[in-house]
Design a protein around this motif. Structure first.
Motif, PDB file in Angstrom:
ATOM      1  N   TRP A  50       0.796  -1.294   0.045  1.00 22.51           N
ATOM      2  CA  TRP A  50       0.181  -0.043  -0.089  1.00 22.51           C
ATOM      3  C   TRP A  50       0.835   1.216   0.021  1.00 22.51           C
ATOM      4  O   TRP A  50       2.002   1.262   0.327  1.00 22.51           O
ATOM      5  N   HIS A  51       0.416   2.245  -0.331  1.00 20.41           N
ATOM      6  CA  HIS A  51       1.096   3.672  -0.516  1.00 20.41           C
ATOM      7  C   HIS A  51       1.410   3.874   1.046  1.00 20.41           C
ATOM      8  O   HIS A  51       2.461   4.661   1.574  1.00 20.41           O
ATOM      9  N   SER A 110      -9.243   3.278   1.546  1.00 24.25           N
ATOM     10  CA  SER A 110      -8.890   3.539   0.137  1.00 24.25           C
ATOM     11  C   SER A 110      -7.658   4.430  -0.008  1.00 24.25           C
ATOM     12  O   SER A 110      -6.552   4.374  -0.694  1.00 24.25           O
ATOM     13  N   CYS A 111      -7.462   5.617   0.977  1.00 20.11           N
ATOM     14  CA  CYS A 111      -6.447   6.511   0.791  1.00 20.11           C
ATOM     15  C   CYS A 111      -4.857   5.829   1.371  1.00 20.11           C
ATOM     16  O   CYS A 111      -4.109   6.220   0.873  1.00 20.11           O
ATOM     17  N   ARG A 119      -4.474   2.573   0.853  1.00 21.12           N
ATOM     18  CA  ARG A 119      -3.869   1.714  -0.370  1.00 21.12           C
ATOM     19  C   ARG A 119      -3.400   2.632  -1.317  1.00 21.12           C
ATOM     20  O   ARG A 119      -2.281   2.263  -1.899  1.00 21.12           O
ATOM     21  N   HIS A 120      -4.129   3.686  -1.741  1.00 19.24           N
ATOM     22  CA  HIS A 120      -3.602   4.552  -3.013  1.00 19.24           C
ATOM     23  C   HIS A 120      -3.204   5.964  -2.939  1.00 19.24           C
ATOM     24  O   HIS A 120      -2.544   6.372  -3.788  1.00 19.24           O
ATOM     25  N   GLU A 142      -3.756   8.930  -5.262  1.00 24.34           N
ATOM     26  CA  GLU A 142      -4.470   8.416  -6.562  1.00 24.34           C
ATOM     27  C   GLU A 142      -5.689   7.918  -6.087  1.00 24.34           C
ATOM     28  O   GLU A 142      -6.430   7.390  -6.943  1.00 24.34           O
ATOM     29  N   ALA A 143      -6.170   7.997  -4.833  1.00 23.11           N
ATOM     30  CA  ALA A 143      -7.258   7.463  -4.214  1.00 23.11           C
ATOM     31  C   ALA A 143      -8.775   8.484  -4.664  1.00 23.11           C
ATOM     32  O   ALA A 143      -8.476   9.549  -4.968  1.00 23.11           O
TER      33      ALA A 143
END
Length: 489
Positions: free
Chosen positions: A231-232, A381-382, A384-385, A388-389
């Motif tokens: 993940w980011h 979500s943030c 993970r990405h 880019e989320a």
């Protein structure tokens, strides 16, 4: 570090007595909240967890020697022998408070770095040290001295009844069993403190929960663990799994994890302490005195309730501090990873404090138009990405988080900082850093991923590329240039 304990293991009788004491503490806290006068200075504070590295940027397992060199009570151990924690003194955010914070952090870190060099160690501010390999979890060398850390490791493993399964998704998924909670030591963070009154606490906490998603998207700086790109902000999921006391069956039944986002908006700080006692068995059930001790000002110590609170790892944690004079309540924001630079850390703090102030004082609470589960989904979500989320936001709907930050949240944070009487030049200074990071979509995680790819494309093997990437990171960190301006590769 948290409060020290005197034992590594605990009997059934100790656990029974501790449970009863927790319930008594909770009753005392409920009564005290309704009658006491708390400090209302609205001060801010910061804790910063740091990694120690050798000259080749591998973890340096000698925090005790480094701390002895630093010789400053503001620096303490953390669970990993390659970690230390720095505490910045509380201050007022008004006028030039944020600049005082930046200058204070730089002064403390520069001095600590000079002392660490005397032990052939360097200090890195990063969410997860990129050069960690599976070998660092072998044996007990990774663990700091102190009964608390050993007791925490024992209690987590006893509660699970088996080794710790780490099952991490991402571009290069990673799954393995750990024989201890060493992976928790990989997670280093910035913790922002905000002193609030009992009446202000629930709106501040609800606001902080709501903005946790854009916070972690902006600041993501932990994309690599055990040489895998995940993940980011891998730290979010790694921390949750590494200290999870639930065996798989309990997870399937919906038992709450100890690293917890929460499940509802609150109306009082008491809601959170009550949930802690109701939902989470004690990990460190050590009794303190008779249970009715108070400070000289009459504030109850509530030692068991406070110790227990320190082992429920909320991303926004409530703090009751009896102090030596007037007691205080604080909101501890634990979302942010460490780093990348001092200017980035303070810019992240400015964004957080301004946005919490704006949202908590709005005529119509923004969180009242957002389902709590949506706030939690946004957060994951943030993590993970990163930038880019895409998130869901009240009154807007689905929107890329970078666009949300630039178009909506930065102006709101600026308004909140103006309400806090922050100097206008500082508002521009720090929020410009945040704006450029969101506009370019280059946070610490994006820089690490892009630099690693560039180095591997040049012919370096993964381990060598990670070491070189860490060296470049360290150089950029010391330049105090904001991460959006770091050259890639």
């Amino acid at each position: 570090m948290g409060a020290e304990v005197t034992s590594r293991t605990f009997s059934r009788a100790q656990r029974t007595a501790y449970r009863q004491r927790l319930l008594e503490n909770l009753d005392h806290f409920a009564h005290y909240l309704s009658t006491a006068r708390f400090a209302d200075t609205a001060s801010i504070g910061l804790e910063l967890e740091l990694n120690l590295t050798n000259r080749d940027f591998s973890p340096a397992l000698r925090n005790q020697a480094v701390l002895k060199r630093i010789a400053d009570p503001a620096f303490q151990t953390e669970i990993g022998a390659f970690n230390i924690e720095m505490n910045h003194p509380a201050l007022s955010i008004g006028q030039f408070g944020l600049k005082d914070l930046e200058d204070g952090l730089r002064t403390q870190l520069n001095r600590a770095d000079q002392r660490a060099e005397q032990e052939d160690a360097d200090i890195m501010m990063v969410g997860i040290l990129p050069t960690l390999t599976p070998g660092f979890m072998d044996g007990w060398e990774w663990l700091s001295s102190g009964q608390r850390y050993a007791a925490l490791n024992t209690s987590v493993l006893q509660a699970r009844g088996e080794d710790v399964l780490l099952d991490l998704s991402g571009p290069e998924p990673l799954s393995f069993y750990a024989q201890n909670i060493a992976p928790e030591a990989a997670c280093t963070s910035v913790q922002l403190h905000l002193e609030v009154s009992p009446e202000q606490f629930a709106p501040a906490w609800n606001a902080a929960q709501m903005i946790a998603a854009p916070q972690v998207a902006l600041a993501a700086n932990s994309p690599i663990f055990m040489e895998h790109v995940l993940w980011h902000e891998t730290r979010i999921e790694l921390f949750k799994q590494s200290i999870d006391t639930r065996p798989p069956e309990m997870r399937q039944q919906g038992v709450r994890p100890r690293v917890w986002f929460g499940e509802r908006w609150i109306t009082s700080i008491f809601d959170l302490f009550e949930e802690n006692v109701r939902y989470f068995p004690a990990l460190l059930p050590e009794l303190s005195g008779r249970g009715d001790e108070t400070t000289s000002a009459g504030a109850p110590l509530l030692a068991e309730l406070r110790l227990h609170n320190g082992t429920v790892y909320r991303w926004n944690r409530p703090i009751y501090d009896p102090g030596s004079g007037t007691p205080n309540l604080r909101l501890e924001n634990r979302v942010l990873p460490a780093g990348p630079s001092v200017i980035d850390v303070v810019a992240n703090a400015a964004f957080y404090y301004g946005l919490v102030e704006y949202i908590r004082t709005a005529d119509r609470p923004l969180w009242s138009r957002l389902a709590f589960k949506t706030a939690s989904d946004n957060f994951l979500s943030c993590a993970r990405h990163g930038l880019e989320a895409t998130v869901y936001w009240p009154g807007i709907g689905e929107i890329p988080v970078a666009e949300l930050i630039v178009r909506h949240l930065i102006p709101q944070a600026a308004e909140g900082l103006r309400a806090l009487k922050v100097d206008p030049t500082l508002i521009n200074r720090y929020l410009d850093v945040v704006s450029e990071r969101a506009r370019t979509e280059q946070n610490g995680a994006a820089w690490q991923i892009a630099t690693l790819r560039r180095l591997e494309e040049s012919g370096l093997a993964r381990s060598a590329a990670l070491a070189e990437m860490s060296r470049l990171y360290w150089e950029n960190m010391h330049s105090n240039t904001a991460v959006h301006a770091w050259p890639v590769g």
